[in-house]
Write a protein that holds these residues in place. Structure first.
Motif, PDB file in Angstrom:
ATOM      1  N   MET A  62      12.764   4.473  -1.718  1.00 23.76           N
ATOM      2  CA  MET A  62      11.717   4.752  -0.767  1.00 23.76           C
ATOM      3  C   MET A  62      10.530   5.451  -1.437  1.00 23.76           C
ATOM      4  O   MET A  62       9.392   5.099  -1.164  1.00 23.76           O
ATOM      5  N   ASP A  63      10.822   6.425  -2.293  1.00 22.09           N
ATOM      6  CA  ASP A  63       9.743   7.137  -2.977  1.00 22.09           C
ATOM      7  C   ASP A  63       8.952   6.206  -3.887  1.00 22.09           C
ATOM      8  O   ASP A  63       7.726   6.321  -3.972  1.00 22.09           O
ATOM      9  N   ARG A  64       9.648   5.298  -4.549  1.00 21.77           N
ATOM     10  CA  ARG A  64       8.967   4.359  -5.445  1.00 21.77           C
ATOM     11  C   ARG A  64       8.010   3.467  -4.663  1.00 21.77           C
ATOM     12  O   ARG A  64       6.881   3.243  -5.067  1.00 21.77           O
ATOM     13  N   LYS A  65       8.457   3.000  -3.500  1.00 24.22           N
ATOM     14  CA  LYS A  65       7.611   2.143  -2.662  1.00 24.22           C
ATOM     15  C   LYS A  65       6.435   2.933  -2.095  1.00 24.22           C
ATOM     16  O   LYS A  65       5.323   2.414  -1.996  1.00 24.22           O
ATOM     17  N   LEU A  66       6.655   4.181  -1.726  1.00 21.33           N
ATOM     18  CA  LEU A  66       5.556   5.028  -1.262  1.00 21.33           C
ATOM     19  C   LEU A  66       4.531   5.196  -2.371  1.00 21.33           C
ATOM     20  O   LEU A  66       3.330   5.082  -2.137  1.00 21.33           O
ATOM     21  N   ASN A  67       4.990   5.459  -3.580  1.00 20.56           N
ATOM     22  CA  ASN A  67       4.073   5.605  -4.710  1.00 20.56           C
ATOM     23  C   ASN A  67       3.319   4.312  -4.988  1.00 20.56           C
ATOM     24  O   ASN A  67       2.137   4.346  -5.345  1.00 20.56           O
ATOM     25  N   GLU A  68       3.977   3.167  -4.824  1.00 22.00           N
ATOM     26  CA  GLU A  68       3.296   1.878  -4.967  1.00 22.00           C
ATOM     27  C   GLU A  68       2.189   1.760  -3.924  1.00 22.00           C
ATOM     28  O   GLU A  68       1.082   1.308  -4.234  1.00 22.00           O
ATOM     29  N   PHE A  69       2.483   2.155  -2.690  1.00 19.70           N
ATOM     30  CA  PHE A  69       1.479   2.108  -1.632  1.00 19.70           C
ATOM     31  C   PHE A  69       0.297   3.008  -1.974  1.00 19.70           C
ATOM     32  O   PHE A  69      -0.861   2.608  -1.843  1.00 19.70           O
TER      33      PHE A  69
ATOM     34  N   THR B 168      -4.059  -7.800   1.068  1.00 13.16           N
ATOM     35  CA  THR B 168      -3.618  -7.576   2.448  1.00 13.16           C
ATOM     36  C   THR B 168      -2.117  -7.746   2.578  1.00 13.16           C
ATOM     37  O   THR B 168      -1.445  -6.941   3.230  1.00 13.16           O
ATOM     38  N   GLN B 169      -1.579  -8.774   1.954  1.00 12.28           N
ATOM     39  CA  GLN B 169      -0.136  -9.014   1.998  1.00 12.28           C
ATOM     40  C   GLN B 169       0.619  -7.846   1.369  1.00 12.28           C
ATOM     41  O   GLN B 169       1.583  -7.336   1.957  1.00 12.28           O
ATOM     42  N   ASP B 170       0.204  -7.414   0.197  1.00 15.48           N
ATOM     43  CA  ASP B 170       0.857  -6.283  -0.469  1.00 15.48           C
ATOM     44  C   ASP B 170       0.720  -5.010   0.360  1.00 15.48           C
ATOM     45  O   ASP B 170       1.681  -4.249   0.510  1.00 15.48           O
ATOM     46  N   PHE B 171      -0.458  -4.774   0.907  1.00 15.63           N
ATOM     47  CA  PHE B 171      -0.710  -3.600   1.732  1.00 15.63           C
ATOM     48  C   PHE B 171       0.219  -3.581   2.939  1.00 15.63           C
ATOM     49  O   PHE B 171       0.875  -2.582   3.215  1.00 15.63           O
ATOM     50  N   ASN B 172       0.294  -4.709   3.636  1.00 18.81           N
ATOM     51  CA  ASN B 172       1.155  -4.791   4.826  1.00 18.81           C
ATOM     52  C   ASN B 172       2.628  -4.612   4.469  1.00 18.81           C
ATOM     53  O   ASN B 172       3.367  -3.951   5.200  1.00 18.81           O
ATOM     54  N   ASN B 173       3.057  -5.180   3.359  1.00 19.13           N
ATOM     55  CA  ASN B 173       4.454  -5.037   2.938  1.00 19.13           C
ATOM     56  C   ASN B 173       4.803  -3.587   2.604  1.00 19.13           C
ATOM     57  O   ASN B 173       5.904  -3.118   2.902  1.00 19.13           O
TER      58      ASN B 173
ATOM     59  N   CYS C  70       3.215  -0.851   3.747  1.00 19.74           N
ATOM     60  CA  CYS C  70       2.950   0.086   4.852  1.00 19.74           C
ATOM     61  C   CYS C  70       4.225   0.648   5.471  1.00 19.74           C
ATOM     62  O   CYS C  70       4.250   1.793   5.912  1.00 19.74           O
ATOM     63  N   GLN C  71       5.270  -0.132   5.485  1.00 21.20           N
ATOM     64  CA  GLN C  71       6.516   0.327   6.094  1.00 21.20           C
ATOM     65  C   GLN C  71       7.117   1.522   5.356  1.00 21.20           C
ATOM     66  O   GLN C  71       7.919   2.257   5.914  1.00 21.20           O
ATOM     67  N   TYR C  72       6.727   1.731   4.105  1.00 25.22           N
ATOM     68  CA  TYR C  72       7.244   2.851   3.313  1.00 25.22           C
ATOM     69  C   TYR C  72       6.302   4.052   3.331  1.00 25.22           C
ATOM     70  O   TYR C  72       6.594   5.079   2.732  1.00 25.22           O
TER      71      TYR C  72
END
Length: 75
Positions: free
Chosen positions: A1-8, A22-27, A29-31
């Motif tokens: 979860m932290d890794r995905k948050l950092n990616e965001f 947009t696709q990456d951003f939307n994917n 966002c859930q994290y």
């Protein structure tokens, strides 16, 4: 979860197309619940990380929602 948050948090449009960004951003966002939990935060974050050219064009436009901003960026 932290890794995905950092990616965001590190996500920018860079050289990607607006559709890919947009696709990456939307994917991701859930994290990023706190950073994208309401439409206004999501819209601000999306706009902030656009390429400079798109940011300059869209910075003068006030979109009423995230979806409207995405549609403006695509067009």
């Amino acid at each position: 979860m932290d890794r995905k948050l950092n990616e965001f948090l590190a996500l920018t449009q860079g050289n990607h197309t607006i559709l890919k960004y947009t696709q990456d951003f939307n994917n991701l966002c859930q994290y990023a619940s706190y950073h994208a939990d309401i439409d206004e935060k999501k819209t601000d974050r999306f706009r902030r990380d656009l390429s400079t050219k798109l940011w300059e064009c869209l910075n003068i436009v006030r979109a009423s929602s995230y979806n409207e901003l995405v549609n403006l960026a695509i067009s």
